[in-house]
Write a protein that holds these residues in place. Sequence first.
Motif, PDB file in Angstrom:
ATOM      1  N   VAL A  95      41.126  11.643  73.605  1.00 56.19           N
ATOM      2  CA  VAL A  95      41.062  10.696  72.494  1.00 56.19           C
ATOM      3  C   VAL A  95      39.623  10.704  71.992  1.00 56.19           C
ATOM      4  CG1 VAL A  95      41.484   8.334  71.742  1.00 56.19           C
ATOM      5  CG2 VAL A  95      42.852   9.310  73.618  1.00 56.19           C
ATOM      6  N   GLU A  96      39.421  11.295  70.817  1.00 56.08           N
ATOM      7  CA  GLU A  96      38.069  11.506  70.285  1.00 56.08           C
ATOM      8  C   GLU A  96      38.158  11.575  68.769  1.00 56.08           C
ATOM      9  OE1 GLU A  96      34.535  11.913  69.394  1.00 56.08           O
ATOM     10  OE2 GLU A  96      34.594  12.267  71.553  1.00 56.08           O
TER      11      GLU A  96
ATOM     12  N   LEU B  64      36.370  16.801  69.604  1.00 60.44           N
ATOM     13  CA  LEU B  64      37.773  16.918  69.989  1.00 60.44           C
ATOM     14  C   LEU B  64      38.130  18.385  70.215  1.00 60.44           C
ATOM     15  CD1 LEU B  64      40.550  15.540  70.406  1.00 60.44           C
ATOM     16  CD2 LEU B  64      40.951  15.912  67.961  1.00 60.44           C
ATOM     17  N   ARG B  65      37.745  19.240  69.281  1.00 53.87           N
ATOM     18  CA  ARG B  65      38.042  20.668  69.396  1.00 53.87           C
ATOM     19  C   ARG B  65      37.340  21.269  70.617  1.00 53.87           C
ATOM     20  NH1 ARG B  65      36.707  23.242  64.247  1.00 53.87           N
ATOM     21  NH2 ARG B  65      38.485  22.031  63.558  1.00 53.87           N
ATOM     22  N   LEU B  66      36.075  20.896  70.826  1.00 56.61           N
ATOM     23  CA  LEU B  66      35.320  21.408  71.972  1.00 56.61           C
ATOM     24  C   LEU B  66      35.996  21.022  73.286  1.00 56.61           C
ATOM     25  CD1 LEU B  66      32.775  22.663  73.312  1.00 56.61           C
ATOM     26  CD2 LEU B  66      31.746  20.385  73.149  1.00 56.61           C
ATOM     27  N   PHE B  67      36.310  19.745  73.455  1.00 57.60           N
ATOM     28  CA  PHE B  67      36.926  19.283  74.705  1.00 57.60           C
ATOM     29  C   PHE B  67      38.290  19.941  74.921  1.00 57.60           C
ATOM     30  CE2 PHE B  67      34.571  14.973  74.176  1.00 57.60           C
ATOM     31  CZ  PHE B  67      33.398  15.537  74.672  1.00 57.60           C
ATOM     32  N   CYS B  68      39.098  19.993  73.873  1.00 49.53           N
ATOM     33  CA  CYS B  68      40.434  20.593  74.005  1.00 49.53           C
ATOM     34  C   CYS B  68      40.344  22.083  74.325  1.00 49.53           C
ATOM     35  CB  CYS B  68      41.250  20.360  72.738  1.00 49.53           C
ATOM     36  SG  CYS B  68      41.768  18.642  72.504  1.00 49.53           S
TER      37      CYS B  68
ATOM     38  N   GLU C 209      46.492  17.629  74.868  1.00 52.47           N
ATOM     39  CA  GLU C 209      46.870  17.060  73.582  1.00 52.47           C
ATOM     40  C   GLU C 209      45.686  16.252  73.096  1.00 52.47           C
ATOM     41  OE1 GLU C 209      50.182  14.080  71.699  1.00 52.47           O
ATOM     42  OE2 GLU C 209      50.809  15.658  73.088  1.00 52.47           O
ATOM     43  N   GLY C 210      45.329  16.431  71.836  1.00 51.96           N
ATOM     44  CA  GLY C 210      44.212  15.710  71.254  1.00 51.96           C
ATOM     45  C   GLY C 210      44.678  14.654  70.269  1.00 51.96           C
TER      46      GLY C 210
ATOM     47  N   ALA D 286      54.078   9.242  75.297  1.00 50.87           N
ATOM     48  CA  ALA D 286      54.921  10.408  75.038  1.00 50.87           C
ATOM     49  C   ALA D 286      54.507  11.604  75.892  1.00 50.87           C
ATOM     50  CB  ALA D 286      54.860  10.778  73.550  1.00 50.87           C
ATOM     51  N   PHE D 287      53.214  11.803  76.085  1.00 48.11           N
ATOM     52  CA  PHE D 287      52.676  12.980  76.780  1.00 48.11           C
ATOM     53  C   PHE D 287      52.616  12.784  78.295  1.00 48.11           C
ATOM     54  CE2 PHE D 287      48.761  15.773  77.551  1.00 48.11           C
ATOM     55  CZ  PHE D 287      49.430  16.971  77.381  1.00 48.11           C
TER      56      PHE D 287
END
Length: 132
Positions: free
Chosen positions: A8-9, A15-19, A30-31, A44-45
């Motif tokens: 959650v970012e 967000l892209r870096l962490f994912c 899932e981001g 859900a996840f």
Amino acid sequence: MARKVLVVEDNELNLRLFCDLLRAHNYAVEGVRDGREALDAARAFMPDLIVMDIQMPHVTGIELMEAIRADAELAATPIMAVTAYAGKADEERARAAGADAYVSKPISLMRFVEAVESLLTVGRTDSVPAKP
């Protein structure tokens, strides 16, 4: 089966870096960019770990952690707070809201992966050392 991590970012680059980093280490990821969608996404996840930014528009990471801890299905999910605010009071507030680990930005990529792996090993029963 790969361990699942919800990130959650609100910052698209972070967000892209962490994912991407987590996927490179074989996690299912899932981001979520909007904190208002985070609780539904988590339900859900059903992640094994939640990586949570603290400062977000609309709803803060603190508020989300409190909601997660109050949710019977999600309450035991470890949470790693990630924030640019690194003061002692900020860490105490995050931990009081339910963070199992607290990592400050800018983040060491190796430290980030180590914290994720540690939380997935120990879960909610122990806290992970927070500072790099």
